[in-house]
Design an enzyme around this catalytic site. Structure first.
Site, mmCIF file in Angstrom:
data_model
loop_
_atom_site.group_PDB
_atom_site.id
_atom_site.type_symbol
_atom_site.label_atom_id
_atom_site.label_comp_id
_atom_site.label_asym_id
_atom_site.label_seq_id
_atom_site.Cartn_x
_atom_site.Cartn_y
_atom_site.Cartn_z
ATOM 1 N N GLY A 78 -0.994 -13.104 -38.801
ATOM 2 C CA GLY A 78 -0.463 -14.443 -38.565
ATOM 3 C C GLY A 78 0.149 -14.608 -37.186
ATOM 4 O O GLY A 78 -0.097 -15.608 -36.497
ATOM 5 N N LYS A 101 6.090 -3.157 -37.202
ATOM 6 C CA LYS A 101 6.260 -2.028 -38.115
ATOM 7 C C LYS A 101 5.078 -1.075 -38.157
ATOM 8 O O LYS A 101 3.954 -1.485 -38.403
ATOM 9 C CB LYS A 101 6.491 -2.558 -39.526
ATOM 10 C CG LYS A 101 7.888 -3.075 -39.754
ATOM 11 C CD LYS A 101 8.097 -3.273 -41.229
ATOM 12 C CE LYS A 101 9.471 -3.807 -41.550
ATOM 13 N NZ LYS A 101 9.440 -4.510 -42.835
ATOM 14 N N GLY A 147 -2.215 -9.312 -44.622
ATOM 15 C CA GLY A 147 -2.217 -8.102 -45.455
ATOM 16 C C GLY A 147 -3.602 -7.756 -45.973
ATOM 17 O O GLY A 147 -4.003 -6.587 -45.974
ATOM 18 N N ARG A 167 -5.407 -22.549 -42.831
ATOM 19 C CA ARG A 167 -5.960 -22.012 -44.077
ATOM 20 C C ARG A 167 -6.601 -23.095 -44.943
ATOM 21 O O ARG A 167 -7.487 -22.803 -45.742
ATOM 22 C CB ARG A 167 -4.875 -21.288 -44.866
ATOM 23 C CG ARG A 167 -4.563 -19.927 -44.294
ATOM 24 C CD ARG A 167 -3.546 -19.211 -45.131
ATOM 25 N NE ARG A 167 -3.577 -17.778 -44.861
ATOM 26 C CZ ARG A 167 -2.834 -16.897 -45.493
ATOM 27 N NH1 ARG A 167 -2.002 -17.287 -46.443
ATOM 28 N NH2 ARG A 167 -2.920 -15.625 -45.201
HETATM 29 P P1 ADP Z 1 0.865 -9.960 -37.211
HETATM 30 O O1 ADP Z 1 1.548 -11.097 -37.949
HETATM 31 O O2 ADP Z 1 -0.082 -10.455 -36.177
HETATM 32 O O3 ADP Z 1 0.268 -8.947 -38.156
HETATM 33 P P2 ADP Z 1 3.296 -8.470 -37.011
HETATM 34 O O4 ADP Z 1 3.925 -9.348 -38.036
HETATM 35 O O5 ADP Z 1 2.981 -7.079 -37.364
HETATM 36 O O6 ADP Z 1 2.010 -9.171 -36.399
HETATM 37 O O7 ADP Z 1 4.265 -8.367 -35.738
HETATM 38 C C1 ADP Z 1 4.735 -9.513 -35.072
HETATM 39 C C2 ADP Z 1 6.177 -9.397 -34.700
HETATM 40 O O8 ADP Z 1 6.444 -8.179 -34.011
HETATM 41 C C3 ADP Z 1 6.583 -10.514 -33.760
HETATM 42 O O9 ADP Z 1 7.526 -11.324 -34.400
HETATM 43 C C4 ADP Z 1 7.159 -9.801 -32.545
HETATM 44 O O10 ADP Z 1 8.322 -10.418 -32.038
HETATM 45 C C5 ADP Z 1 7.487 -8.429 -33.100
HETATM 46 N N1 ADP Z 1 7.523 -7.405 -32.055
HETATM 47 C C6 ADP Z 1 6.546 -7.100 -31.176
HETATM 48 N N2 ADP Z 1 6.955 -6.155 -30.306
HETATM 49 C C7 ADP Z 1 8.215 -5.847 -30.640
HETATM 50 C C8 ADP Z 1 9.192 -4.931 -30.109
HETATM 51 N N3 ADP Z 1 8.916 -4.175 -29.060
HETATM 52 N N4 ADP Z 1 10.396 -4.875 -30.721
HETATM 53 C C9 ADP Z 1 10.656 -5.648 -31.781
HETATM 54 N N5 ADP Z 1 9.793 -6.528 -32.322
HETATM 55 C C10 ADP Z 1 8.579 -6.625 -31.755
HETATM 56 MG MG MG Z 2 3.426 -11.178 -38.947
#
Ligand code: ADP
Ligand code: MG
Length: 397
Positions: free
Chosen positions: A353, A199, A376, A38
């Site tokens: 991230g 989520k 976000g 960043r």
């Molecule tokens: P980003 O930061 O790219 O937006 P998120 O924060 O939404 O992504 O999601 C990332 C997290 O989701 C990771 O830490 C990963 O371990 C978790 N994750 C992915 N698949 C699963 C799963 N099947 N069950 C639980 N956690 C998961």
């Molecule tokens: Mg994340």
């Protein structure tokens, strides 16, 4: 199209320019910057201001100090990291808007760069207090917003301050808007969105907005289990957001009407716990996940199928890992997605991230068109929600 004025539209020569940046970066155990992505992303704006002999005053938050001074999130390590990236001294003060700070600002010479203390040490920042915003504005002649990662928050340093100064977008903010808006405006077909992560609640807005835009919506990660359960499959102990079951069911139905394909995994990797020691196996989704087991990655057949669609799309947006990629046993799906993105010759855009971290681990950033610096903010923008920090800037004439 960017309707907002940018740095190119105004004269900054010799002026005092307050630049909101997003230096909310991870620190290591010694308190030094662990990932300078960043910070690097703001260098084009800073180099331009230096070349114009502007007096640059940087303002950022770090962490969530909630209006109080917290020594763990002072910005001194950021000033050190930025100094070495810029190849010139970045001055740093311990306050944000005091008389002493004003004096330091007034003594700046053209081309010098000053970093103020963590803006969230001030209670007026998060409440968008007009008095605090006015104090910030009093430091400078011009305001530049280059903090895309914070553009979805209406704070004093992102929105309030624009009431008092000519306010324009920096080069990073402009670049983010240019890349992300092409997804919403005229994406080349086939356009495929790949959404994962843990989520549903984080991604539901994007899923809704994308249904009318994409040819194919690929779902994976923890959030796909809410959709699988809504589709009538047994998901064992997989992560689930019960509150979103009805909505997931509705979206699956809506997708079929909108002629948009929603793809869910056909096979998944399951284990009894999230651990590198855990026993794991692959099961067919149609056979159901037994109780006591949870889905932690898309299965190999699904990974293959998803990769082929991604490789052949003209436009791809990816946010959210396909599994718990931090653990080798559950990383295959995310690895294959990254490699398919890298092989794609069209427009490939990545947000989030953890997705960024995965991309760097399994491929490299220069193999995709653009990686957003906002998690976000990127999702909010793609939901079709106006970003307050962008809306507040001056319009182009
Ligand atoms: P980003 O930061 O790219 O937006 P998120 O924060 O939404 O992504 O999601 C990332 C997290 O989701 C990771 O830490 C990963 O371990 C978790 N994750 C992915 N698949 C699963 C799963 N099947 N069950 C639980 N956690 C998961
Ligand atoms: Mg994340």
């Amino acid at each position: 199209m960017i309707r907002k004025k940018t740095l190119r539209d105004i004269d900054v020569k010799g002026k005092k320019v307050l630049v909101r940046v997003d230096y909310n970066v991870p620190l290591d155990s010694k308190g030094e910057v662990a990932d300078d992505t960043r910070i690097r992303a703001t260098l084009p704006t800073l180099r331009y201001l230096i070349s114009q002999e502007a007096k640059t005053i940087l303002i950022s938050h770090l962490g969530r100090p909630k209006g109080k001074i917290d020594p763990a999130v002072k910005l001194d390590p950021i000033a050190r990291a930025l100094s070495s990236l810029l190849g010139q001294e970045v001055k740093k003060v311990d306050k944000t808007v005091t008389e002493e700070v004003k004096e330091v600002v007034n003594n700046l010479k053209g081309g010098e760069v000053l970093l103020l203390e963590n803006v969230r040490f001030n209670p007026g920042e998060a409440t968008n207090d007009p008095n605090f915003a006015r104090q910030l504005a009093d430091l400078a002649d011009i305001y530049v917003n280059d903090a895309f990662g914070t553009a979805h928050r209406a704070h004093a340093s992102t929105v309030g301050v624009t009431a008092f100064l000519p306010s324009v977008a920096g080069f990073l903010l402009e670049e983010e808007l240019r890349n992300l808006s092409q997804l919403l405006e005229a994406p080349a077909a086939p356009f495929c969105a790949v959404l994962g992560g843990n989520k549903v609640s984080d991604k539901i807005g994007v899923i809704k907005n994308f249904l009318g835009l994409v040819d194919c919506l690929i779902l994976g990660g923890g959030m796909c289990f809410t959709f699988l359960k809504a589709g009538g499959f047994s998901i064992g102990d997989s992560i689930i957001q019960e509150d979103f079951l009805k909505e997931a069911e509705f979206l699956i139905e809506k997708a079929s009407k909108d002629k948009c394909r929603i793809l869910l995994p056909d096979d998944v990797v399951i284990a009894k716990e999230i651990s590198s020691e855990a026993e794991f196996k692959v099961v067919e989704v149609k056979d159901g996940i037994p109780n006591g087991w949870r889905g932690l990655d898309i299965g190999p057949r699904t990974a293959e199928k998803y990769s082929e669609i991604i490789r052949n799309a003209k436009t791809v947006f990816w946010n959210g890992p396909m599994g718990v990629f931090e653990i080798e046993a559950f990383s295959n799906g995310t690895r294959q997605i990254c490699q398919a993105l890298a092989a794609n010759q069209g427009v490939t855009i990545v947000g989030g991230g953890d997705s960024d971290a995965a991309l760097r681990r399994f491929a490299s950033k220069d193999q995709v068109t653009f990686v957003s610096t906002g998690g976000g903010a990127c999702l909010k923008f793609l939901e079709g929600t106006p970003l307050p920090g962008v809306e507040a800037l001056d319009n182009k004439e």
